[in-house]
Every structure is written in C-alpha cells, then in structure tokens.
Design a protein around this motif. Structure first.
Motif, PDB file in Angstrom:
ATOM      1  N   ILE A  12       9.577  12.415  26.477  1.00 50.82           N
ATOM      2  CA  ILE A  12       8.594  11.522  27.102  1.00 50.82           C
ATOM      3  C   ILE A  12       8.440  11.853  28.581  1.00 50.82           C
ATOM      4  O   ILE A  12       7.316  11.868  29.123  1.00 50.82           O
ATOM      5  CB  ILE A  12       9.010  10.052  26.910  1.00 50.82           C
ATOM      6  CG1 ILE A  12       8.915   9.668  25.427  1.00 50.82           C
ATOM      7  CG2 ILE A  12       8.141   9.128  27.757  1.00 50.82           C
ATOM      8  CD1 ILE A  12       9.504   8.321  25.106  1.00 50.82           C
ATOM      9  N   THR A  13       9.555  12.156  29.249  1.00 47.59           N
ATOM     10  CA  THR A  13       9.515  12.513  30.665  1.00 47.59           C
ATOM     11  C   THR A  13       8.714  13.791  30.886  1.00 47.59           C
ATOM     12  O   THR A  13       7.860  13.862  31.780  1.00 47.59           O
ATOM     13  CB  THR A  13      10.945  12.694  31.215  1.00 47.59           C
ATOM     14  OG1 THR A  13      11.697  11.506  30.993  1.00 47.59           O
ATOM     15  CG2 THR A  13      10.912  13.011  32.703  1.00 47.59           C
ATOM     16  N   PHE A  14       8.986  14.811  30.069  1.00 48.99           N
ATOM     17  CA  PHE A  14       8.257  16.072  30.175  1.00 48.99           C
ATOM     18  C   PHE A  14       6.759  15.852  29.964  1.00 48.99           C
ATOM     19  O   PHE A  14       5.926  16.378  30.718  1.00 48.99           O
ATOM     20  CB  PHE A  14       8.789  17.072  29.141  1.00 48.99           C
ATOM     21  CG  PHE A  14       9.897  17.949  29.657  1.00 48.99           C
ATOM     22  CD1 PHE A  14       9.680  19.299  29.858  1.00 48.99           C
ATOM     23  CD2 PHE A  14      11.151  17.433  29.942  1.00 48.99           C
ATOM     24  CE1 PHE A  14      10.697  20.122  30.326  1.00 48.99           C
ATOM     25  CE2 PHE A  14      12.174  18.240  30.403  1.00 48.99           C
ATOM     26  CZ  PHE A  14      11.950  19.591  30.600  1.00 48.99           C
ATOM     27  N   LEU A  15       6.404  15.078  28.940  1.00 46.76           N
ATOM     28  CA  LEU A  15       4.994  14.840  28.648  1.00 46.76           C
ATOM     29  C   LEU A  15       4.322  14.031  29.757  1.00 46.76           C
ATOM     30  O   LEU A  15       3.160  14.275  30.102  1.00 46.76           O
ATOM     31  CB  LEU A  15       4.861  14.120  27.306  1.00 46.76           C
ATOM     32  CG  LEU A  15       5.170  14.969  26.064  1.00 46.76           C
ATOM     33  CD1 LEU A  15       5.183  14.090  24.812  1.00 46.76           C
ATOM     34  CD2 LEU A  15       4.148  16.091  25.906  1.00 46.76           C
ATOM     35  N   THR A  16       5.045  13.053  30.322  1.00 44.56           N
ATOM     36  CA  THR A  16       4.496  12.240  31.414  1.00 44.56           C
ATOM     37  C   THR A  16       4.211  13.090  32.642  1.00 44.56           C
ATOM     38  O   THR A  16       3.134  12.991  33.255  1.00 44.56           O
ATOM     39  CB  THR A  16       5.469  11.102  31.779  1.00 44.56           C
ATOM     40  OG1 THR A  16       5.710  10.280  30.635  1.00 44.56           O
ATOM     41  CG2 THR A  16       4.906  10.257  32.907  1.00 44.56           C
ATOM     42  N   ILE A  17       5.176  13.937  33.013  1.00 48.45           N
ATOM     43  CA  ILE A  17       4.984  14.831  34.163  1.00 48.45           C
ATOM     44  C   ILE A  17       3.810  15.769  33.913  1.00 48.45           C
ATOM     45  O   ILE A  17       2.998  16.041  34.809  1.00 48.45           O
ATOM     46  CB  ILE A  17       6.274  15.618  34.450  1.00 48.45           C
ATOM     47  CG1 ILE A  17       7.373  14.667  34.955  1.00 48.45           C
ATOM     48  CG2 ILE A  17       6.020  16.717  35.475  1.00 48.45           C
ATOM     49  CD1 ILE A  17       8.717  15.338  35.172  1.00 48.45           C
ATOM     50  N   SER A  32       6.890  19.022  23.755  1.00 45.45           N
ATOM     51  CA  SER A  32       6.897  18.567  25.149  1.00 45.45           C
ATOM     52  C   SER A  32       7.228  19.714  26.092  1.00 45.45           C
ATOM     53  O   SER A  32       6.672  19.815  27.186  1.00 45.45           O
ATOM     54  CB  SER A  32       7.896  17.421  25.335  1.00 45.45           C
ATOM     55  OG  SER A  32       9.228  17.860  25.146  1.00 45.45           O
ATOM     56  N   ILE A  33       8.119  20.602  25.660  1.00 49.05           N
ATOM     57  CA  ILE A  33       8.487  21.754  26.487  1.00 49.05           C
ATOM     58  C   ILE A  33       7.335  22.747  26.566  1.00 49.05           C
ATOM     59  O   ILE A  33       7.067  23.312  27.626  1.00 49.05           O
ATOM     60  CB  ILE A  33       9.767  22.417  25.934  1.00 49.05           C
ATOM     61  CG1 ILE A  33      10.963  21.473  26.097  1.00 49.05           C
ATOM     62  CG2 ILE A  33      10.042  23.736  26.639  1.00 49.05           C
ATOM     63  CD1 ILE A  33      12.236  21.971  25.459  1.00 49.05           C
ATOM     64  N   LEU A  47      19.910  12.092  20.045  1.00 48.27           N
ATOM     65  CA  LEU A  47      18.494  11.990  19.712  1.00 48.27           C
ATOM     66  C   LEU A  47      17.754  11.086  20.687  1.00 48.27           C
ATOM     67  O   LEU A  47      16.636  11.393  21.113  1.00 48.27           O
ATOM     68  CB  LEU A  47      18.333  11.466  18.281  1.00 48.27           C
ATOM     69  CG  LEU A  47      16.893  11.409  17.751  1.00 48.27           C
ATOM     70  CD1 LEU A  47      16.260  12.793  17.774  1.00 48.27           C
ATOM     71  CD2 LEU A  47      16.882  10.826  16.332  1.00 48.27           C
ATOM     72  N   GLY A  48      18.374   9.966  21.076  1.00 43.64           N
ATOM     73  CA  GLY A  48      17.731   9.046  22.018  1.00 43.64           C
ATOM     74  C   GLY A  48      17.487   9.700  23.365  1.00 43.64           C
ATOM     75  O   GLY A  48      16.417   9.519  23.976  1.00 43.64           O
ATOM     76  N   THR A  49      18.464  10.457  23.833  1.00 49.64           N
ATOM     77  CA  THR A  49      18.317  11.170  25.109  1.00 49.64           C
ATOM     78  C   THR A  49      17.223  12.217  25.018  1.00 49.64           C
ATOM     79  O   THR A  49      16.423  12.385  25.946  1.00 49.64           O
ATOM     80  CB  THR A  49      19.645  11.843  25.494  1.00 49.64           C
ATOM     81  OG1 THR A  49      20.686  10.868  25.522  1.00 49.64           O
ATOM     82  CG2 THR A  49      19.545  12.502  26.863  1.00 49.64           C
ATOM     83  N   LEU A  50      17.168  12.905  23.882  1.00 45.76           N
ATOM     84  CA  LEU A  50      16.139  13.917  23.681  1.00 45.76           C
ATOM     85  C   LEU A  50      14.740  13.305  23.709  1.00 45.76           C
ATOM     86  O   LEU A  50      13.816  13.860  24.310  1.00 45.76           O
ATOM     87  CB  LEU A  50      16.356  14.635  22.347  1.00 45.76           C
ATOM     88  CG  LEU A  50      17.533  15.622  22.281  1.00 45.76           C
ATOM     89  CD1 LEU A  50      17.697  16.155  20.871  1.00 45.76           C
ATOM     90  CD2 LEU A  50      17.329  16.770  23.257  1.00 45.76           C
ATOM     91  N   LYS A  51      14.580  12.159  23.069  1.00 48.90           N
ATOM     92  CA  LYS A  51      13.273  11.499  23.057  1.00 48.90           C
ATOM     93  C   LYS A  51      12.876  11.064  24.468  1.00 48.90           C
ATOM     94  O   LYS A  51      11.710  11.172  24.857  1.00 48.90           O
ATOM     95  CB  LYS A  51      13.298  10.306  22.112  1.00 48.90           C
ATOM     96  CG  LYS A  51      13.359  10.699  20.631  1.00 48.90           C
ATOM     97  CD  LYS A  51      13.327   9.480  19.734  1.00 48.90           C
ATOM     98  CE  LYS A  51      13.334   9.888  18.256  1.00 48.90           C
ATOM     99  NZ  LYS A  51      13.325   8.710  17.347  1.00 48.90           N
ATOM    100  N   THR A  52      13.849  10.579  25.235  1.00 47.35           N
ATOM    101  CA  THR A  52      13.578  10.197  26.624  1.00 47.35           C
ATOM    102  C   THR A  52      13.138  11.397  27.445  1.00 47.35           C
ATOM    103  O   THR A  52      12.183  11.326  28.231  1.00 47.35           O
ATOM    104  CB  THR A  52      14.827   9.569  27.261  1.00 47.35           C
ATOM    105  OG1 THR A  52      15.215   8.416  26.514  1.00 47.35           O
ATOM    106  CG2 THR A  52      14.557   9.170  28.706  1.00 47.35           C
TER     107      THR A  52
END
Length: 475
Positions: free
Chosen positions: A352-357, A135-136, A344-349
């Motif tokens: 997803i945010t990075f990929l959405t943007i 994602s990064i 891990l949950g925060t990382l997945k969020t």
C-alpha cells in the motif's frame, strides 16, 4: 501420488503468477511510456536545464563524427545510429528529426526496466501475493525518481536500464552459476559505464559492497581490478570526470542540502521512506539472518548501506540531488529480498505504501512538469541572433547554464558558461559574445542556481530586444 499432485498444483500456480506478473509488467511499462512520451513531446523543445544538450551532441556527432563535449558516448551514438537508419528510408536528417528521435529514445528507456525487473521478481517473489510484485513494478517506473529521470536526464535513464540488467543477471548467476549470466551481467556493467559516469559509479559501489560482504579479503584484488578498469574506461572518454573522481570529496559536503533548504517535499518523503526501509532491513537481517542464504544477506547489506548513503541529507545540495536519484533502485532490491521474510500483514502495508507513493508521484509530475529553459517566443528571438552572431570557429557565446545548449543549437556556434571566461579566450577567439536573457524564462527560473553571465567592463552592448541583450568583448 499426493506429493506429485501438490507439485503439479504449485507448478500451475507459479505459471499463473508468471503470466499475471508479465502482463502487469507490460501494462505498467506502457503507462510509463505514454507518460514520458507526453512529457517529452508536449513541448517543442526538450524540457529541463540540460534538455538542449542531447540533440546538440547528436547533431555534432552526425555532422563531424565526434562529440562537441567530452562525455560517455553510448546514448549519443545510439541516437545517431537510429537517425542514420531512418535516413536510409529517404528521410532528410533535419533538426526536427534529431529532436524527435532524442525524445523518443528517452521516452522508452525507463519503461524497458520492466524486463530486468521481471527477471528479478521471478528470482525473489514468485510464491508471494501478487500485490507485492505489482506494487514494486509500479514503483520502479512510475514513482517520483523514475518519472524525474526524463528529458534532461537521458543518460541517467538509459544507464539505469543497463544497471538493472547488470543486477538482474548478477542475481541470476548467484543462483544458477551459468556462464551466460555472468557474461550478460558484465556486458550490462560495461554498457552502464559507456552511458553515464554517475550510474556507473553507483554500480561499482554496489558491486564493491556485495563482493566484500561475500568474499571478505578475497574480494580485494578483484575489486581493485574492476575499479581500475572502470576508472580507465571513464578516462578514455571523459577526462574532466576522470580527474573529478580524485577531488569530489572536497565538494561532497559543500552547502549541505538540509541546511541550505535544498530539500523539497518529495525529497523529505524519499529520505524518510529510505530510512524506514533501511531500519526494517536491519531488523530483519538480525532476526532472520539465519534463514537467509549468504547471497540474500549480501544483497540486504548492500541495499541498506546504499539507502543510508544515498539519502544522507548533509551532502552538498548538488551531490544530494544527483545521488538521491538512485534511491529507488536499492529500495526495489531491498523490498524484493525482504518480501520472502516479512509477515503477510507487513507485506500488505508495504505494498500500500509503494502504491501510494507511486500515485502521489504521478500527480506531482503532472502538477509540476519540467519546462524548457526558454519559452517559444524567446527561442524564436534567439534564432534571429544569427544575423549578428556568426557560426565560425573563431566565435563563442557565453550564456547561462541551460541556455547555452539552445544557443548552440539555434545559432550553430560554440558556447561556454561564464566560469570559462578568462583572458585566454581573447587569444583563441576573435568574437566573444555575452548573452543575457531578460524575458521568456520558465516558471521555475527564480529557484535555480544558474545566473546570467557577468561580462568585462570593456564589453559593449551590440543588440537589445525584449528577450535578450548581447554584449561583445572588445579587444
């Protein structure tokens, strides 16, 4: 025996992650190159307000051995060198060749970021889920700002590639203390300075924050020395920007972007995202700072401050636009550092945010690509003006910002904007023309701040077409 087996397992996992991340770096880099190549080559000329500036500088350098306008020179010399090498194979140096080379080098600069980025990922996140790294990677070259850095922002693009190299090898030096790392980091910092004033300023600001956090009072002398050398480097190649260093504070808050409606929807998203990342960084630094090395804390501190400063919406509209272009860099660095300390949950969020943007950015760029400041028919009419406007040293054309570059390109004449108009021009030039465009603008023309030049009362109309009026200043 059990510990040895676990070490072998970890080693294989790390090697697998390395290959997967390297593969996706190449894939994302290729996608970025294809998009930028399409955006650059889908139009005859180069899109954006300053699109004509780059081939014009390169052509002048090839013809006379110096730049037509004072600037940090590395990009122009790089393009000129490539063109010279191509000419050794029997190709003539034409305007078309210059345009194609300029477009190609711009198409490849941001995609090459994946190489220093891969090094940074190996330093920070190799043991984390691959979705974070992927994602990064996508965000770093396919989000809004990296995609915006094409066509008429070519110096920024190449300088940001060097900036990422500087940061990657600086991070490597903090880990391995090898001389080669500090040498390469210094080299990339110098290359940044030789390419773009604004990116170099950001690099020095980031370096200042990091060194002050790590070394406190001991950093004062090295920081002052680096700043002095950096300012001298700027002064050697671009005196106007050198003097601007000492006066920019007077204009920093002129016509704030938020108040004057200069913020577009992508800007609001980037500002909000930056503040959210900064808050997460502050909370993590306070709660888990004891688990971090001094280097990690310094990186977090520097990235947080950069995010807050670069996204400040009360800066003047022009400064906000310029500074916010760098936001994706501290966003990437912050996320790479935070990834080791978030759940891990925060990382997945966050992934997803990075990929959405990133996805929204690609759609936005294709929905509203940059356009050339004049359309094809207007450009053809502009070229015909060589029958009335000569190209000697005593002739100058005053034109709207953006149009002046293509005027110089098409007519091979000297150009300026109307802010340069005074009666001293009458002493230096025999023929002073004012060019007003009437038709053939790009679709976003009405939203720009750039106006057609005004002319003195004794300037007479000497040419008129569907696209242009030409006035000559009578002595």
């Amino acid at each position: 025996m059990k510990n040895m087996n676990e070490q072998i397992k970890i080693s294989r996992l790390t090697n697998t992650n390395t290959l997967v991340i390297a593969f996706f770096c190449l894939i994302f880099g290729l996608i970025s190159f294809i998009i930028r190549f399409y955006l650059n080559f889908s139009q005859e000329l180069i899109p954006g307000v300053n699109g004509g500036y780059y081939p014009l500088q390169v052509r002048t350098l090839l013809a006379f051995g110096y730049l037509g306008f004072s600037d940090m020179p590395l990009l122009f010399y790089l393009n000129a060198m490539i063109i010279k090498i191509i000419s050794l194979f029997g190709f003539a140096i034409t305007d078309a060749l210059i345009l194609h080379v300029v477009k190609f080098t711009d198409s490849i600069s941001i995609p090459l970021i994946v190489f220093p980025l891969f090094k940074m990922i190996r330093i920070n996140t190799m043991s984390l889920p691959k979705s974070i790294s992927l994602s990064i990677i996508g965000f770093s070259i396919l989000s809004f700002n990296p995609l915006l850095l094409n066509s008429d922002l070519q110096k920024n693009s190449l300088a940001i590639l060097f900036l990422m190299g500087f940061i990657a090898f600086a991070s490597s030096f903090q880990q391995n203390k090898k001389r080669i790392s500090i040498f390469l980091s210094t080299l990339f910092l110098i290359l940044t300075g030789l390419t773009h004033f604004g990116t170099f300023s950001f690099a020095l600001f980031y370096l200042f924050l990091t060194m002050v956090f790590l070394y406190r009072k001991k950093a004062v002398i090295p920081v002052l020395l680096i700043f002095t050398l950096g300012i001298m480097l700027i002064g050697i190649f671009d005196s106007s920007r050198f003097f601007r260093i000492f006066t920019f504070g007077l204009e920093l808050f002129d016509k704030p972007a938020l108040i004057y409606g200069a913020l577009m929807p992508p800007d609001f998203i980037l500002v909000l995202f930056s503040y959210i990342l900064a808050v997460i960084g502050i909370i993590t630094l306070r709660k888990k700072g004891g688990l971090m090395s001094n280097n990690q804390k310094a990186v977090l501190f520097s990235s947080i401050v950069c995010l807050l400063v670069l996204s400040f919406p009360l800066f003047g509209s022009e400064y906000f636009k310029r500074l916010s272009l760098f936001l994706f860099i501290p966003q990437i660095i912050l996320m790479l550092t935070l990834a080791q300390f978030l759940k891990l949950g925060t990382l997945k969020t966050m992934a997803i945010t990075f990929l959405t943007i990133t996805l929204l950015s690609v759609l936005a760029i294709f929905g509203h690509p940059k356009e050339v400041v004049i359309d094809h028919e207007a450009y053809l009419n502009l070229k015909n003006l060589n029958s009335i406007i000569s190209s000697d040293d005593k002739t100058i054309v005053i034109a709207r910002h953006g149009l002046e570059w293509w005027t110089a390109w098409a007519l091979k004449t000297k150009v300026a904007q109307d802010k340069a108009v005074d009666y001293n021009l009458l002493m230096n030039y025999n023929n002073i023309y004012f060019l007003n465009q009437k038709k053939g603008f790009n679709s976003g023309h009405e939203r720009t701040l750039f106006h057609e030049p005004t002319f003195p009362e004794n300037a007479g109309l000497i040419y008129s077409s569907d696209y242009f009026n030409v006035y000559k200043w009578k002595k």
